[in-house]
Structures are given as structure tokens and as C-alpha cells.
Design an enzyme around this catalytic site. Structure first.
Site, PDB file in Angstrom:
ATOM      1  N   GLN A 274      -6.517  -7.219  -8.075  1.00  0.00           N
ATOM      2  CA  GLN A 274      -7.031  -5.895  -8.426  1.00  0.00           C
ATOM      3  C   GLN A 274      -8.487  -5.978  -8.837  1.00  0.00           C
ATOM      4  O   GLN A 274      -8.870  -6.849  -9.635  1.00  0.00           O
ATOM      5  CB  GLN A 274      -6.200  -5.287  -9.565  1.00  0.00           C
ATOM      6  CG  GLN A 274      -4.821  -4.839  -9.132  1.00  0.00           C
ATOM      7  CD  GLN A 274      -4.845  -3.577  -8.287  1.00  0.00           C
ATOM      8  OE1 GLN A 274      -5.870  -2.907  -8.173  1.00  0.00           O
ATOM      9  NE2 GLN A 274      -3.710  -3.240  -7.693  1.00  0.00           N
ATOM     10  N   GLU A 322       6.523 -11.799  -1.617  1.00  0.00           N
ATOM     11  CA  GLU A 322       5.144 -11.726  -1.117  1.00  0.00           C
ATOM     12  C   GLU A 322       5.077 -12.385   0.256  1.00  0.00           C
ATOM     13  O   GLU A 322       5.602 -13.483   0.440  1.00  0.00           O
ATOM     14  CB  GLU A 322       4.197 -12.411  -2.094  1.00  0.00           C
ATOM     15  CG  GLU A 322       2.791 -12.657  -1.585  1.00  0.00           C
ATOM     16  CD  GLU A 322       2.078 -11.392  -1.126  1.00  0.00           C
ATOM     17  OE1 GLU A 322       1.412 -11.454  -0.077  1.00  0.00           O
ATOM     18  OE2 GLU A 322       2.204 -10.348  -1.812  1.00  0.00           O
ATOM     19  N   CYS A 394      -1.862   3.008  -4.000  1.00  0.00           N
ATOM     20  CA  CYS A 394      -3.294   3.262  -3.825  1.00  0.00           C
ATOM     21  C   CYS A 394      -3.531   4.387  -2.820  1.00  0.00           C
ATOM     22  O   CYS A 394      -4.675   4.700  -2.507  1.00  0.00           O
ATOM     23  CB  CYS A 394      -4.014   1.990  -3.378  1.00  0.00           C
ATOM     24  SG  CYS A 394      -3.420   1.331  -1.802  1.00  0.00           S
TER      25      CYS A 394
END
Length: 436
Positions: A274, A322, A394
Site C-alpha cells: 500500500q 496470494e 480500490c
């Protein structure tokens, strides 16, 4: 002018004559809406009530897409100074900050106000820092007239570049100084014809910085001349494809450590992390409050473990999912470094996660890329039926799409917006969904 022709380039501009439009409101995606010949006309950048000179980018029977040439009657809220290039990076940089937050809240209300959802939107969580908040600055380069300049692409354009002789104030002074020094060294090494980007990343916690030069072709050079005392490491990469870089040389460190939510988190020069750690920490606090004590958690799109590790002191166990192998390794290493025993990360695309993982947890956390969740993942979540889904996004538009697909099985609560990127048109949104 406050807004000029670098704003709102969506496609190659046809040479139409400029016309004037009064923009009335901000809608989803923080786009401005006006009307031209009775049709909705959209542009990026104008404020409600401003009259703008626009050129048509895309003319359809039902809507008009445009870019702004100039603001003819600036709103009173445009009262601040801004960088000359702000339209390429943060077109609301010169707008009073409380008004920015209100416009972003209204944009979220428009996005989540669809009849299928009609969700309530909380006041925006604002940023403490309006400039200098980014821990990563990635510059394109403009090569011509015997010089090499750092540059940003004009909004929506792959061809037009805006030179940045002093860098960009969205990063720290030290980051800009380091980027400019790397630019000078790249110029001295005659890399102008090979160089794609110059990137500087800085830990907000330690102040350490990495510099990265990304090349599309790698000539023979004495790379040691890139050494720079203010950088913990310098890396040269070859761009294999978008988002995939191969390291071909480095000097010093290739990773950084950031302190977040009481954790020390390591990540490599090419990892996703981030870019506004202070604001992300506020989002982590909201997420942690939504995690019931003792629950089992799956953290999808887990990256280097940031969100999953932040809730390990509440949950009984956390598994991170992930797709990137290096990020998965970093996540497990970060758990070990912080002495966390109830976390493990495994490599998998979220849409191909083992159903035994989803069926074995009480809560799923998702923080997907802008494209949102894959339809296969949504199907799997409905099938596995965890009690709660925490969804950080986002891109509120794709988040709404996904929530509507879950609506038959999950009830969505309050929408909380976070201003991770002051001055820009971007909003991060957090929604908690509970199984019906």
C-alpha cells in the site's frame, strides 16, 4: 488556467472545436456530469457548478465523453496552490480538502445508491497528510533535445508526457532528490533510449529508500556508476511484460521494512505494498474491529500478509491466499519475523482457492485489484457460506457489482470510504457483509 488540455485524455483526440458545458454534479468514479444537447456529458476534473470548455473524445447517441480544455468559471473551492503538473497526478490538488471529502462521499453514495442495494455511506475517513504521503513514486522518462526528464503521462494518454523538473510533491523531498539524481546518472550512462521508468520507494517508518531503473533493453554499462549514498539499494531490471520485471543488477538492499499496526513487514522492491501506509493503518483498524474474537479467517489477495497478519491477535487462525510466489514467501517470513504462529500463507489464485480453505473458515477478507473479484470466487463464496465477508476495494464500481452478485446470500452494511489519495479522484471503500 486551472485546468488545461492535459486533463481527461481518454483516447486520441479528434480535432473537434471546443464547446462549453456547465457541469452539475459528481457521480460514480468522481466523474463530473453535465449535459450537451440534452445528452449526459462526462469529464474528469470539473467541480459542480463550473463551466468548462471541453472537446469531445467520444460521441455516442446516448452519452458524450469529453476532456477539459479550460475551466471558464472556477468554483470558489478552488482556492489552493498546486503543482504545475497536478492534472497528471492529482487534479483536485487545488480544491479545499473538506470539499474533496464531501465530493468523494457523494460519489460513493451515487455508486452504492443503486436500487438493488441502497447502502448508507458514512462520512469519509480523511487523510492527515495531503502531500508527501506516498511511499512510492514511479516516473516515466521523457527523452529529447539532448536531455532526460522525469515525467508523468497526461491523464488517459500513453503518448503525451509532462516533464517534471522537480519531481512530484506526492512523495517526500528525499524521494524526489533521489529520483532526480538517478535521472542524472541514467543520462550520463546514455540510457535514454532504453529506460522506461525511474522508481523510488521509501519506508515511512525507517526512511530507507530503494531506487529502481526499469529498462526495455539492457545495454552493456558500468552499473556501479548508479551508486548513490542516500539509497539503501539500487536495482536495474528488464521489463518482461507489464508488472513483471527481471532483476539484472543490484547494489545494496532489494527490500524495505514498514511498521504497520504494531508489525514489522518486509517487502521487496517489486512487491505490491500500500502506497499510503498512514491511511492504510486506519483501514486496518476498521477491519480489525469487524473480526470476531476466536474466528478462523481466510485473507484472499493477501500480498505480503499485511491484512491477515494484522488480525492474527484476534483470530484463532488465519490463512493467506496470494497468487504471487515471492509475496507468499514474504508473508510467511513476516509471520516468522513477528513471532506469529497462527498464520500461514499459501500460493493460489483467489478464484482457484481450495474449497476446503473456504469451508474451514468463519470469515473471509478480500482486497482485490481494480477488476474486483472473479465470478468463480463469488460462486465459491456463496457455496462455502462463511459467516462474514470483509471487502476492501480500490474500485467501488466493481465492488458494487460483486456485492449485488452476493446479495441473495449476504446482507451488506455501512459503506466506509477512505481517502488514501488526497487530491486524486480515487476512493477506497470498505463494506462488511453478513450471511443471511
Amino acid at each position: 488556467p486551472i485546468i488545461h488540455e492535459q486533463l481527461c485524455v481518454r483516447v486520441i483526440m479528434p480535432q473537434h472545436m471546443a464547446t462549453n458545458v456547465t457541469f452539475e454534479k459528481i457521480v460514480g468514479g468522481c466523474r463530473a456530469l453535465g449535459y450537451l444537447d440534452g445528452r449526459p456529458c462526462f469529464a474528469d476534473g470539473p467541480l459542480p457548478g463550473e463551466v468548462a470548455s471541453i472537446r469531445i473524445v467520444r460521441d455516442r447517441s446516448s452519452i458524450v465523453e469529453s476532456r477539459v480544455v479550460d475551466i471558464l468559471s472556477p468554483a470558489s473551492q478552488r482556492a489552493l496552490s498546486a503543482e504545475d503538473h497536478c492534472l497528471a497526478c492529482s487534479p483536485w490538488q487545488n480544491v479545499e480538502y473538506p470539499y474533496q471529502l464531501e465530493l468523494k462521499r457523494l460519489s460513493l453514495a451515487e455508486t452504492f445508491g443503486r436500487r438493488e442495494l441502497a447502502l448508507e455511506v458514512a462520512p469519509m475517513v480523511g487523510a492527515r497528510e495531503h502531500l508527501g504521503y506516498r511511499n512510492k513514486l514511479e516516473f516515466s522518462v521523457k527523452n529529447g533535445n539532448g536531455r532526460l526528464d522525469l515525467a508523468f503521462h497526461a491523464r488517459g494518454s500513453f503518448e503525451d508526457l509532462t516533464a517534471l523538473p522537480e519531481g512530484c510533491q506526492l512523495g517526500s523531498d528525499k524521494m524526489n532528490q533521489a529520483a532526480l539524481a538517478l535521472r542524472d546518472k541514467a543520462h550520463a550512462l546514455k540510457l535514454g533510449g532504453y529506460l522506461e521508468t525511474v522508481t523510488v520507494r521509501q519506508s515511512k517508518s525507517t526512511g530507507a529508500m530503494l531506487g529502481v531503473l526499469a529498462l526495455h533493453q539492457v545495454p552493456k554499462r558500468n552499473w556501479s556508476e548508479l551508486a548513490q549514498g542516500d539509497l539503501a539499494g539500487v536495482i536495474v531490471t528488464r521489463v518482461r511484460r507489464r508488472g513483471l520485471h527481471e532483476m539484472i543488477w543490484h547494489l545494496g538492499e532489494t527490500s524495505l521494512i514498514e511498521k504497520l499496526h504494531g508489525l514489522e513487514l518486509g517487502y521487496s522492491f517489486d512487491s505490491f505494498f500500500q502506497t499510503n501506509p498512514l491511511m492504510f493503518e486506519l483501514a486496518l483498524e476498521h477491519i480489525a474491529r469487524a473480526v470476531p474474537a476466536g474466528c478462523r479467517v481466510a485473507d484472499l489477495y493477501g500480498g505480503v500478509g499485511t491484512i491477515g497478519l494484522a488480525v492474527c491477535n484476534i483470530a484463532s487462525e488465519v490463512v493467506g491466499i496470494e497468487v504471487s510466489e515471492p509475496s507468499t514467501s514474504w508473508a510467511n517470513a513476516n509471520a516468522d519475523h513477528n513471532g506469529i504462529l497462527n498464520y500461514r500463507a499459501q500460493r493460489s489464485a483467489a478464484e482457484r482457492v481450495d474449497m476446503r480453505v473456504l469451508r474451514g473458515v468463519d470469515l473471509v477478507i478480500v482486497d482485490p485489484p481494480r477488476a474486483g473479484m472473479h465470478p468463480n470466487l463469488i460462486r465459491d463464496l456463496i457455496d462455502a457460506a462463511p459467516e462474514r465477508i470483509i471487502y476492501l476495494s480500490c474500485n467501488p464500481a466493481t465492488q458494487v457489482r460483486d456485492i449485488i452478485m452476493l446479495a441473495g446470500d449476504y446482507r451488506a452494511g455501512l459503506v466506509t470510504g477512505f481517502d488514501f489519495y488526497p487530491g486524486t479522484l480515487h476512493v477506497e471503500s470498505l463494506v462488511i457483509l453478513d450471511h443471511i
